[in-house]
Design an enzyme around this catalytic site. Structure first.
Site: not given
Lengths: 352, 352
Positions: B178, B321
């Site tokens: 994310e 991420e």
């Protein structure tokens, strides 16, 4: 290669500190990459250290190589292991056939495995085996020294030589590994003496002995330390008295890696005993070592607690062979790619 | 894809338990490989679980894929982050250019990264971006719900759809990821409500706020929970009220992976919030999840302590991420090769 005590001293004195200037430059770059400062945690400190080792901001660790040293232990005649000694030989053939844990994990990360007979108690000759036998297993340390000082030096020299050849053949990062039925016993002895810990703290179940055998193993180690007490002076003498041939080779390999400025990944419990001897010969050697994992072998945590070192992985593994080194190498290589492949804030047009 | 509450319920009910028979067979094989029983520790339990997920003793995890969902958060207007919101958009472009941490680590392990805009507060259109924007960022949860229930369902559906496409495209293991400035704030809110923990326990520094901002962030979360208190009933309503679009998508992706019997590697703190919602919708979904690492974001350890789950890596990372997922995928793939590639005692002629 014949290695004298004086040559060993000269050799270890050649190990140089890390390059602080390069490490500062590496830190500067890490701090300007597109991520919150420090947010890659230990990957960042590993990357910085590899730069300091290699004296380069663009180190490459693609060529990975694990040296798995095999040796036997006379002390097994005291019944300290649940596994017969012939398994050392059998496992060497398993390594050469590619079916052991270290083979699988090394293939997975793209690392070569070299298997070295430094002291198996059987005559071995097989394609792919590196034959550097110093002795057919150590002597029973409960009855006297496991090795003479000359034998320990010869085994250290094997590690240096194999490390040197690996580096000359292009290895950019080395991993340690070992096979030797009974070798948690000398390792525990070395931890006890060199870290001044109680034998019961550093002695574990190895391949899986029961409570009774564990207590017996502790007794065997205590008696071995007692009978050899006059020899427990310098790191080299201690290694000879209560160590092992593969442990000595690992020590030599680490010293050679450090001297040649190549990062070396220390596998588990037994490899840590080799690293501990190397560190006692020259503390700076440690700066070149990455400790791959915390072994489930009880005692390894005392090694880390006492030395203040930190293992990379915590997977409850206790197989040895180089299995932990294989997995950790991949993470160390990843850490370096952070420095060499990530964009900076400026390059990516991201607000710092 | 439009997803109703009823469809979601039907969907989550389709998730089936692991295959115990296959896991027993996997354990039998693990116990007969050339190593002391259990000596590969957590690699063994991971391998067994993958077998139970895939209903196979020869699972393959070569095709790895990380889905990185990007979304913004209205609550940033309360000053909970040290980084401006536009960095979400900038980082999306960095992902697409291959310069971010997740790109580097995914390349290293041979994983594909797909970047999905599920709710960035800017209009994005770039080659390679998967555009599934539900909304230009959530609303400020301190002033009311972050999303309507329909919006949360739509974001969950995005995760399901992207997960489904990844699996149809051949992915054998999925990783969550994310990007969203401010998203430790809704994550902490979700942990507090769903695990019944105090806000101060699960709130950390995110990208690196100072003490004053940290205290303010805790206050903002407390007020958000207070103003939305009537909505904090079902997991879906809680997700809508104090969650995020990318968190909802991660939840949907995990549910889809579980339904399709594909292992899914949960990244870090924020991804764990998505996994927590999935687990509250159907506890069995957890059996398909591997938690990649313990984030340095304080609060993550409370998540693990409260749920009893165990992270794979401990590297003090806190980047998100999908960086942790990338590294852990490689270890999970390694674990499976233990089962499929290691020799048994019989095969290798080694004494058991």
């Amino acid at each position: 290669m014949i290695l004298s005590k004086e040559q060993l001293e000269k050799f270890v004195a050649e190990i140089e500190p890390l390059d602080d200037g390069i490490m500062d430059a590496a830190q500067y770059r890490l701090d300007h990459l597109t991520k919150p400062r420090g947010s890659l945690g230990r990957l960042e400190s590993m990357a910085r250290r590899v730069c300091g080792i290699r004296k380069s901001l663009t180190p490459v660790l693609k060529n990975k190589l694990i040296l798995t040293f095999a040796g036997d232990h006379g002390v097994v005649e005291e019944g300290v292991s649940s596994v017969p000694q012939e398994v050392t030989r059998q496992m060497v053939y398993n390594f050469l056939a590619g079916g052991a844990g270290v083979n699988v994990l090394a293939r997975h990360v793209g690392a070569e495995v070299r298997v070295i007979d430094v002291g198996v108690a059987a005559s071995l000759d097989a394609e792919g085996l590196f034959c550097h036998k110093v002795k057919h297993g150590t002597d029973n340390m409960m009855k006297g020294p496991a090795m003479s000082e000359e034998e320990a030096l010869a085994a250290i020299a094997v590690g240096m030589e194999c490390g040197s050849k690996a580096i000359s053949d292009g290895a950019q990062i080395l991993g340690t590994g070992e096979m030797g039925i009974g070798n948690t016993t000398p390792s525990a002895a070395l931890f006890a003496v060199l870290l001044d810990l109680d034998v019961s703290e550093v002695t574990g179940r190895g391949t899986g002995v029961d409570d009774k055998t564990l207590n017996h193993k502790i007794e065997v180690i205590r008696k071995s330390l007692a009978i050899n007490r006059k020899l427990l002076r310098s790191p080299l003498e201690i290694l000879a008295a209560v160590g092992g041939l593969e442990i000595a080779a690992i020590c030599g390999m680490i010293l050679e890696a450090a001297r040649r400025r190549v990062p070396v990944v220390v596998d588990g419990f037994i490899s840590s005993a080799g690293a501990l001897v190397a560190m006692k010969l020259n503390r700076i050697a440690l700066d070149y070592c990455f400790f791959s994992h915390l072994s489930a072998e009880q005692g390894h945590r005392h090694f880390f607690a006492t030395t203040g070192l930190k293992p990379i992985l915590h997977l409850d593994m206790r197989l040895g062979e180089g299995t932990g080194a294989a997995l950790a190498m991949e993470l160390i290589e990843a850490s370096v790619k952070i420095i060499t492949e990530m964009a900076t804030f400026d390059e990516a047009g991201v607000n710092a």
